[in-house]
Every structure is written in structure tokens, then in C-alpha cells.
Design a protein around this motif. Structure first.
Motif, PDB file in Angstrom:
ATOM      1  N   VAL A 175       0.858  -1.177   0.000  1.00 33.79           N
ATOM      2  CA  VAL A 175       0.000   0.000   0.000  1.00 33.79           C
ATOM      3  C   VAL A 175       0.898   1.232   0.000  1.00 33.79           C
ATOM      4  N   ASP A 176       0.423   2.316  -0.587  1.00 33.00           N
ATOM      5  CA  ASP A 176       1.133   3.591  -0.518  1.00 33.00           C
ATOM      6  C   ASP A 176       0.712   4.260   0.791  1.00 33.00           C
ATOM      7  N   TYR A 177       1.616   4.244   1.768  1.00 34.00           N
ATOM      8  CA  TYR A 177       1.236   4.715   3.105  1.00 34.00           C
ATOM      9  C   TYR A 177       0.912   6.214   3.142  1.00 34.00           C
ATOM     10  N   ASP A 178       1.306   6.950   2.106  1.00 32.28           N
ATOM     11  CA  ASP A 178       0.886   8.364   2.035  1.00 32.28           C
ATOM     12  C   ASP A 178      -0.620   8.485   1.820  1.00 32.28           C
ATOM     13  N   ARG A 179      -1.217   7.398   1.359  1.00 33.09           N
ATOM     14  CA  ARG A 179      -2.659   7.408   1.069  1.00 33.09           C
ATOM     15  C   ARG A 179      -3.490   6.798   2.196  1.00 33.09           C
ATOM     16  N   LEU A 180      -2.830   6.395   3.271  1.00 32.76           N
ATOM     17  CA  LEU A 180      -3.564   5.819   4.404  1.00 32.76           C
ATOM     18  C   LEU A 180      -4.023   6.974   5.303  1.00 32.76           C
ATOM     19  N   LEU A 181      -5.331   7.137   5.387  1.00 34.50           N
ATOM     20  CA  LEU A 181      -5.926   8.306   6.033  1.00 34.50           C
ATOM     21  C   LEU A 181      -6.805   7.882   7.200  1.00 34.50           C
ATOM     22  N   LYS A 182      -6.990   8.812   8.120  1.00 39.36           N
ATOM     23  CA  LYS A 182      -7.803   8.524   9.312  1.00 39.36           C
ATOM     24  C   LYS A 182      -8.725   9.693   9.614  1.00 39.36           C
ATOM     25  N   LEU A 183      -9.821   9.353  10.259  1.00 36.36           N
ATOM     26  CA  LEU A 183     -10.744  10.371  10.770  1.00 36.36           C
ATOM     27  C   LEU A 183     -11.185   9.934  12.162  1.00 36.36           C
ATOM     28  N   GLU A 184     -10.900  10.769  13.136  1.00 37.55           N
ATOM     29  CA  GLU A 184     -11.399  10.492  14.500  1.00 37.55           C
ATOM     30  C   GLU A 184     -12.847  10.949  14.580  1.00 37.55           C
ATOM     31  N   LEU A 185     -13.746  10.053  14.928  1.00 42.79           N
ATOM     32  CA  LEU A 185     -15.151  10.428  15.131  1.00 42.79           C
ATOM     33  C   LEU A 185     -15.343  10.954  16.542  1.00 42.79           C
ATOM     34  N   VAL A 186     -14.435  10.556  17.402  1.00 40.26           N
ATOM     35  CA  VAL A 186     -14.398  11.019  18.784  1.00 40.26           C
ATOM     36  C   VAL A 186     -13.002  11.598  18.991  1.00 40.26           C
ATOM     37  N   PRO A 187     -12.888  12.829  19.482  1.00 35.95           N
ATOM     38  CA  PRO A 187     -11.551  13.411  19.631  1.00 35.95           C
ATOM     39  C   PRO A 187     -10.633  12.496  20.447  1.00 35.95           C
ATOM     40  N   GLY A 188      -9.420  12.312  19.934  1.00 36.76           N
ATOM     41  CA  GLY A 188      -8.453  11.485  20.648  1.00 36.76           C
ATOM     42  C   GLY A 188      -8.547  10.001  20.346  1.00 36.76           C
ATOM     43  N   ALA A 189      -9.464   9.592  19.489  1.00 35.35           N
ATOM     44  CA  ALA A 189      -9.659   8.150  19.256  1.00 35.35           C
ATOM     45  C   ALA A 189      -8.426   7.485  18.645  1.00 35.35           C
ATOM     46  N   PHE A 190      -7.564   8.269  17.990  1.00 34.24           N
ATOM     47  CA  PHE A 190      -6.372   7.670  17.378  1.00 34.24           C
ATOM     48  C   PHE A 190      -5.154   7.763  18.301  1.00 34.24           C
TER      49      PHE A 190
END
Ligand SMILES: CC(C)(COP(=O)(O)OP(=O)(O)OC[C@H]1O[C@@H](n2cnc3c(N)ncnc32)[C@H](O)[C@@H]1OP(=O)(O)O)[C@@H](O)C(=O)NCCC(=O)NCCS
Length: 174
Positions: A148-163
Motif C-alpha cells: 500500500v502507498d502509506y501516504d494514502r492511508l488516512l484517518k478520521l477520528e469520530l471522537v476526539p483522541g480516538a487515534f
């Protein structure tokens, strides 16, 4: 569907009988070979989430589709973190660029949050998904089970701090 049609669609839960139309839009949007992508390794033998899979429907015709799959992030030691894998998302190629994709994502993200999910990951173009709040996973935090191209691995926290503090291998649910 033609590009001149007036859009007046609803975003609704995907129904079982929609699956063939959903697969057809994905085949047309992504072309052959989409199942070779590493994200599909995470979908094998796993059901997408019936309470989160959405379609844009106008007069019974499906214009766009978004699905979500359960995943877990498994650290070297410690407790796995559940998350959602967003995708595939696709819009009828003749109706691209008219806001259907963003509308599907906004609806899916809002519903995921309502249902208590905390974190969404996807592999895709940063410039597009940043419009709905995704940002890049810092290099080295997560691993995918294939190339996988890790530059394209994205995240969205639905709850602040979840990541916060989350590291490990992205895996199918155990
Ligand atoms: C990607 C896709 C779902 C977007 O849906 P859409 O309904 O066409 O998109 P929207 O109308 O909501 O948004 C369009 C805007 O996003 C931009 N955009 C679309 N795809 C983009 C991309 N890959 N990278 C950056 N910007 C993008 C467009 O330029 C447009 O910008 P504007 O509003 O400034 O004109 C759709 O084009 C599609 O099915 N593509 C093929 C399948 C695909 O690539 N899926 C995503 C894989 S990660």
C-alpha cells in the motif's frame, strides 16, 4: 443516467436487492482489478456493515454507493482497537463532480458517529478526503496486510483522541 439530469436523490441505507447495482457502479468506477488492492484483503470473508452502507437513490436508480467494513488495529501487545474501513465509495461515472460523493461521505460519517464508532480509516487521495476531515496516518503507526502507498492511508477520528496511541497491524475482525 445522463449528465444533464436534474439531481433529486435521497441517501438511504443499501438494501439487499441493491447489491448488483452497487457492484456494477464500483466495477465501472474503478475498472477491473479493484479486488487486487490490499484493502480488499481486509474485506475477504467479512460482511460490510448493513447499518452503515448507503446509496444515493433517485427514482429507484442508484447513483452512488459507500460502504463501511469493520476492522481492528492489532498492536504488538495490548488491546486491539476497533475501527471502520471506509470504501469502496463510487459514483456513477456520468455523474461525477456533482457533490454525490461528498454527500455520501457526510451522511456515512454522521451515521457512524451516531452509532458509536470512534475511528475511520481508508486508503485514498488525501486532497479529496481532507474535505470531510481526514488526515494522514503518521508514517510507521499502522501496517496494512499487503502493499500500500502509506501516504494514502488516512484517518478520521469520530471522537476526539480516538487515534491517540493507536499502532499496529490493520486486520480483519477476530
Ligand atoms: C471519487 C468519487 C467517489 C467522488 O465522487 P463525486 O461525486 O464525483 O465527487 P464530489 O462531486 O462529491 O466532489 C467533487 C470535488 O472533489 C474533487 N475530487 C474528486 N476526486 C478527487 C480526487 N481523487 N482527488 C482530489 N479531488 C478530487 C473534484 O475535483 C471536485 O472538486 P470541486 O468541488 O472543487 O469541483 C467519484 O469520482 C468516483 O466514483 N471515482 C471513481 C472511484 C474512486 O476513485 N473512488 C475513490 C477511491 S479512493
Amino acid at each position: 443516467m445522463t449528465t444533464s439530469m436534474t439531481l433529486d436523490y435521497q441517501i438511504e441505507l443499501q438494501r439487499p436487492e441493491d447489491l448488483a447495482a452497487v457492484e456494477s457502479i464500483n466495477d465501472r468506477a474503478f475498472g477491473p482489478g479493484r479486488h487486487q488492492k490490499t484493502a480488499y484483503r481486509l474485506r475477504e470473508d467479512v460482511q460490510s456493515l448493513d447499518d452503515l452502507n448507503l446509496v444515493a437513490r433517485q427514482d429507484g436508480v442508484i447513483l452512488g454507493t459507500i460502504r463501511f467494513w469493520p476492522i481492528v488495529i492489532v498492536p504488538g501487545e495490548g488491546t486491539p482497537t476497533p475501527a471502520l474501513l471506509l470504501g469502496p465509495i463510487a459514483v456513477d461515472p456520468e455523474l461525477k463532480g456533482r457533490g454525490i460523493g461528498i454527500a455520501l461521505m457526510r451522511a456515512g460519517i454522521a451515521r457512524a458517529r451516531e452509532l458509536g464508532h470512534r475511528l475511520v480509516l481508508l486508503v485514498g487521495d488525501y486532497d479529496y478526503y481532507a474535505r470531510v476531515g481526514f488526515d494522514r496516518v503518521p508514517q510507521g503507526c499502522l501496517m496494512m496486510p499487503g502493499p500500500v502507498d502509506y501516504d494514502r492511508l488516512l484517518k478520521l477520528e469520530l471522537v476526539p483522541g480516538a487515534f491517540a496511541g493507536v499502532t499496529g497491524m490493520i486486520s480483519r475482525p477476530m
